[in-house]
Design an enzyme around this catalytic site. Structure first.
Site: not given
Length: 452
Positions: A173, A320
């Site tokens: 992350s 994404d």
């Protein structure tokens, strides 16, 4: 609720310039707000998410001056005069809207302040897990309070005297890594974050740009406390995640070609290009070497796409772009598998479930797994009513799918697109023009949000 209607592809623009990079715009606003002096940000993305970060820094002492707007998009150039590393307490709770980047990175900054701040967001943000940020910041000495076991927003952060830590991320992350590194600037000594696999490195690059030194050794990134950001102008390149929608539209259209202008080509973000090349796309990019972030023009020529497997270490690099890559898979020959993508379950919505459901509505066979899905390509898509689940990337991915479907595709709740891509509907209309140059369908656009 806004509705976007899409029909089959009619024409193809020669080139498109996508708005500024969302990840870089967030970080530029935050570092400018912590810096001493004035920073001019050119190419800023005036999306709802990024404006939340700007307004948060303004609430904590930064001065923001709008400089220039781009037609159909909104504010793209602004000057931010920072308050220095020690910010002032905001007069009330900070609204983070739908932005996970705002609330997580801001948590790292707030961990080093001498006041308590509450942050809140919309219904979607309030469901996203913040424990992944709260745990390391608590180890550093900050108090972080949230709702339930996942420590969801509203989130209350009380800063204090921090201590440096070495922390191994339990998941890949960039947002959590960034929060820890930002907090590390306020902790004496060396703070180190160890990644399981490399994630996007915009925070490291922007730290260098603002005069902050850091060190990478393998998958360990370290920063020393006590450093302050130095105001310096920055140019934000076009967002490759936004460009990805048009890349797929072009790659799946034999005989067509499009050039995407001034796109960011950071190697930790170009996984979408690598996947499309593996699927048989014809892509050429001309990279320019500039200070900060690499950028260039990307030209895509259409052809036949083939199935592939997307997984492993490349997932953080394409996280994404997976919704639009799933659409590419539906348009390709063969069966594509997306795996190791657990993070899709905790984005703005459960993107695995949302993509699978909407692909099925358009006639695609999809098998869903805990960490991904299997998509059988080659079926003829048909128009359908698409549920966005208030997720901007779901809305845009299925708008592109609608360009390849028979009949009309209706994107319900398309207002969420403003989260990341102001002007998307305008650019989409370029693919919908008829022989007279008119757009045959209504395109719903909202006025771009402004600072004042």
């Amino acid at each position: 609720m806004a509705t976007l209607k899409v029909r089959k592809l009619k024409s193809f623009p020669a080139e498109i310039s996508v708005p500024g990079d969302k990840s870089i715009s967030h970080r530029a606003a935050m570092f400018a707000g912590m810096a001493t002096g004035t920073t001019i940000i050119d190419g800023f993305l005036p999306s709802e998410d990024c404006l939340c970060s700007v307004k948060a820094m303004e609430a904590m002492g930064a001065t923001v001056e709008p400089l220039e707007e781009t037609g159909g998009i909104g504010l793209t150039k602004l000057a931010i005069t920072g308050h220095g590393p020690q910010l002032k307490a905001p007069s009330g709770p900070v609204d983070c809207g739908n932005s996970g980047t705002t609330i997580r990175l801001l948590s790292g900054i707030l961990a080093g302040q001498n006041f308590t701040t509450e942050m809140f967001g919309d219904a979607s943000l309030s469901k996203r897990p913040m424990k992944r940020v709260a745990d390391p910041l608590r180890l550093m000495g900050a108090q972080v309070e949230g709702q339930g076991e996942k420590i969801c927003a509203p989130l209350k952060v009380t800063g204090g005297s921090l201590q440096a830590i070495t922390y191994t991320l339990p998941m890949a992350s960039a947002q959590v890594k960034s929060a820890i590194l930002l907090a590390g600037l306020f902790a004496p000594g060396k703070t180190t974050v160890i990644e399981p696999v490399a994630t996007r490195n915009h925070t490291e690059r922007i730290m260098s740009h603002f005069g902050i030194k850091w060190l990478r050794e393998g998958n360990a990134i370290s920063v020393y406390g006590g450093q302050s950001a130095r105001a310096t102008d920055i140019v934000v390149p076009g967002d490759i995640s936004s460009a990805a929608f048009w890349m797929v539209a072009a790659a799946a259209s034999p005989g067509q070609q499009i050039t995407l202008k001034n796109v960011g080509l950071n190697p930790t973000r170009t996984g979408v290009i690598n996947v499309l090349l593996r699927m048989g796309a014809h892509i050429h990019n001309s990279e320019e070497t500039t200070a900060g972030e690499p950028r260039g023009n990307v030209t895509v020529k259409g052809g036949e796409l083939n199935a592939t497997v997307i997984g492993g270490a490349e997932i953080p690099n394409v996280i994404d772009e997976l919704p639009i890559l799933a659409v590419a898979a539906a348009l390709a020959r063969g069966t594509t598998r997306i795996q190791d993508a657990h993070e899709l379950r905790v984005k703005e919505t459960d993107r695995i479930a949302a993509v699978a459901e909407n692909l099925r509505r358009m006639g695609v066979t999809v098998t869903e797994f805990d960490d991904g899905m299997e998509i059988q390509g080659g079926a003829k898509l048909h128009g359908a009513t698409i549920s966005t689940y208030h997720d901007h990337r779901i809305a845009m991915a299925f708008a592109i799918a609608g360009l390849f479907a028979e009949g009309e595709t209706v994107i319900e709740g398309s207002e969420c697109i403003g989260t990341s891509y102001p002007g998307f509907e305008h650019d989409l209309a370029l693919f919908q023009k008829n022989e007279t140059g008119e757009s045959p369908i209504p395109v719903i656009s909202r006025a771009p949000r402004k600072l004042k």
